[in-house]
Scaffold this motif. Structure first.
Motif, PDB file in Angstrom:
ATOM      1  N   ILE A 220       0.852  -1.192   0.000  1.00 15.75           N
ATOM      2  CA  ILE A 220       0.000   0.000   0.000  1.00 15.75           C
ATOM      3  C   ILE A 220       0.885   1.237   0.000  1.00 15.75           C
ATOM      4  N   GLY A 221       0.607   2.144  -0.912  1.00 20.82           N
ATOM      5  CA  GLY A 221       1.378   3.377  -1.008  1.00 20.82           C
ATOM      6  C   GLY A 221       0.861   4.441  -0.064  1.00 20.82           C
ATOM      7  N   ILE A 222       1.778   5.069   0.672  1.00 21.74           N
ATOM      8  CA  ILE A 222       1.445   6.158   1.588  1.00 21.74           C
ATOM      9  C   ILE A 222       2.552   7.207   1.536  1.00 21.74           C
ATOM     10  N   LYS A 223       2.327   8.322   2.213  1.00 16.07           N
ATOM     11  CA  LYS A 223       3.388   9.288   2.439  1.00 16.07           C
ATOM     12  C   LYS A 223       4.142   8.881   3.702  1.00 16.07           C
ATOM     13  N   TYR A 224       5.422   9.183   3.729  1.00 17.30           N
ATOM     14  CA  TYR A 224       6.237   8.866   4.899  1.00 17.30           C
ATOM     15  C   TYR A 224       6.502  10.090   5.764  1.00 17.30           C
ATOM     16  N   ASP A 225       6.143  11.286   5.260  1.00 16.88           N
ATOM     17  CA  ASP A 225       6.612  12.523   5.902  1.00 16.88           C
ATOM     18  C   ASP A 225       5.500  13.494   6.266  1.00 16.88           C
ATOM     19  N   GLN A 226       4.268  12.980   6.462  1.00 13.28           N
ATOM     20  CA  GLN A 226       3.155  13.857   6.816  1.00 13.28           C
ATOM     21  C   GLN A 226       2.560  13.441   8.159  1.00 13.28           C
ATOM     22  N   PRO A 227       2.972  14.082   9.250  1.00 11.79           N
ATOM     23  CA  PRO A 227       2.414  13.761  10.566  1.00 11.79           C
ATOM     24  C   PRO A 227       0.892  13.871  10.565  1.00 11.79           C
ATOM     25  N   GLY A 228       0.248  12.924  11.210  1.00 15.55           N
ATOM     26  CA  GLY A 228      -1.208  12.920  11.273  1.00 15.55           C
ATOM     27  C   GLY A 228      -1.864  12.239  10.099  1.00 15.55           C
ATOM     28  N   LEU A 229      -1.112  12.006   9.032  1.00 18.51           N
ATOM     29  CA  LEU A 229      -1.669  11.396   7.823  1.00 18.51           C
ATOM     30  C   LEU A 229      -0.891  10.142   7.431  1.00 18.51           C
ATOM     31  N   GLY A 230       0.359  10.317   7.090  1.00 18.74           N
ATOM     32  CA  GLY A 230       1.221   9.187   6.762  1.00 18.74           C
ATOM     33  C   GLY A 230       2.635   9.501   7.202  1.00 18.74           C
ATOM     34  N   LEU A 231       3.074   8.868   8.269  1.00 17.80           N
ATOM     35  CA  LEU A 231       4.381   9.187   8.840  1.00 17.80           C
ATOM     36  C   LEU A 231       5.118   7.916   9.235  1.00 17.80           C
TER      37      LEU A 231
END
Length: 283
Positions: A46-57
Motif C-alpha cells: 500500500i502506497g502512503i506518504k512517509y513525511d506527513q504527521p497525522g496522515l502518513g508518517l
C-alpha cells in the motif's frame, strides 16, 4: 469432521492440480497484493506518504502512523490482510499514477485528491475525507480571513501552488515565503518570521498536533478549496475498487472513521467535515 481415505490415483491428481495452480499465479494474489483483490495473500503493498504527521508518517522506530495509515489498515483488513501482512511503500506525489500502473502497489492512500485528470489514469475509491485549503496561524493571531494576509508573510512549501492561490485570489499584497518543507514553515511560524502557513487543513492539523507544537497554533477554518481524498487503485480493477468502497462505508458506519479523525487530528482542534458519501465529489 470424519476423514476418508483417498486413493493413490486421486491423491496424485490432487497434487498435480495444486502444482498447476501454484505455477499459474494469475488467479490469486501475489507478493504485491496485485491479484484479484480477494485478499488472503502473503502481503499487500500500500502506497502512503512517509513525511506527513497525522496522515502518513514513518516513525523513528520504523512503525507507521496517521489517518491515511489507519484508513488503509482498516481497508486491508476487510480485504483479508492483517496489519502484519501490509507492506507500506513510500509513494511520492509525482509517482502515484505510475506506481499503480506498474503494479508496485495494490492501492494508494496518500492525501490523494480526486481530480478529472487523475481519473483518466487511475480509479478512485471514496472519497474518504473532504479537506480544504486553509491557514495555520499562532493561537493568539488576529488573522481570521484570507484578506488579512495583505502585507503579511505567508509560508508554503516550494513547488506548492497553495500560497500563490491565496495571493492571486484573496491577498495580492501578501508576501510569499517558500521553504523546503512544512517543518521549516512551522519553525518560521513559531518564531514569528512568518504570519501564516497554508496548505490542506488536514495536513496543517497533522503537523500542529505534534507534541512539540500542541496548543501553539490554530486553524483559521477558511475552506479556500475542496480536496476530496480518495484511495487510488489500478485503472480497471473493479473488483478491488468495489471492495475498498464497501470497506470505507463500513468504517464510517461502525464509527472507526470518527475515532481515526479524533486520534490523528484532534489536538489541533480540526473541525472536520462529516464523512463523505462514496462517489460524492464536492467541487
Amino acid at each position: 469432521m470424519k476423514l476418508r481415505k483417498v486413493s493413490a490415483a486421486a491423491a496424485t491428481a490432487l497434487v498435480l492440480a495444486l502444482t498447476a495452480t501454484a505455477c499459474g499465479g494469475d488467479d490469486g494474489g501475489d507478493s504485491n497484493g496485485s491479484g484479484s483483490g480477494s485478499g488472503g495473500g502473503d502481503k499487500i503493498k500500500i502506497g502512503i506518504k512517509y513525511d506527513q504527521p497525522g496522515l502518513g508518517l514513518k516513525e523513528p522506530d520504523g512503525s507507521f502512523s496517521g489517518f491515511d495509515v489507519d484508513v488503509a489498515t482498516y481497508v486491508a483488513k476487510e480485504l483479508g490482510y492483517e496489519p502484519d501482512q501490509i507492506e507500506w511503500v513510500e509513494t511520492k506525489s509525482a509517482d502515484r499514477e505510475n506506481a499503480l500502473s506498474r503494479g508496485d502497489v495494490k492501492m494508494i492512500a496518500a492525501t490523494y485528491s480526486i481530480t478529472d485528470e487523475r481519473k483518466q489514469k487511475v480509479d478512485f475509491a471514496g472519497p474518504y475525507l473532504l479537506a480544504h485549503q486553509d491557514l495555520l496561524v499562532k493561537k493568539d493571531s488576529d488573522i481570521t480571513k484570507a484578506t488579512d494576509l495583505n502585507e503579511k508573510k505567508l509560508c508554503s512549501v516550494a513547488g506548492s501552488t497553495s500560497a500563490q492561490n491565496v495571493k492571486d485570489d484573496f491577498a495580492p499584497k501578501a508576501q510569499l515565503d517558500q521553504r523546503g518543507g512544512y517543518s521549516e514553515c512551522l519553525a518560521a511560524l513559531q518564531s514569528g518570521a512568518v504570519d501564516a502557513l497554508t496548505t490542506d487543513d488536514s495536513i496543517l492539523a497533522g503537523y500542529a498536533a505534534q507534541e512539540q507544537y500542541k496548543g501553539q497554533f490554530k486553524l483559521a477554518g477558511l475552506k479556500l478549496s475542496n480536496e476530496n481524498y480518495g484511495i487510488g487503485v489500478k485503472k480497471g480493477d473493479k473488483a478491488t475498487l468495489d471492495k475498498v468502497n464497501a470497506a470505507l462505508e463500513k468504517m464510517v458506519s461502525d464509527k472507526s472513521w470518527d475515532k481515526a479523525v479524533t486520534e490523528n487530528f484532534g489536538p489541533a482542534n480540526y473541525k472536520n467535515e462529516p464523512a463523505p458519501k462514496i462517489g460524492q465529489i464536492v467541487q
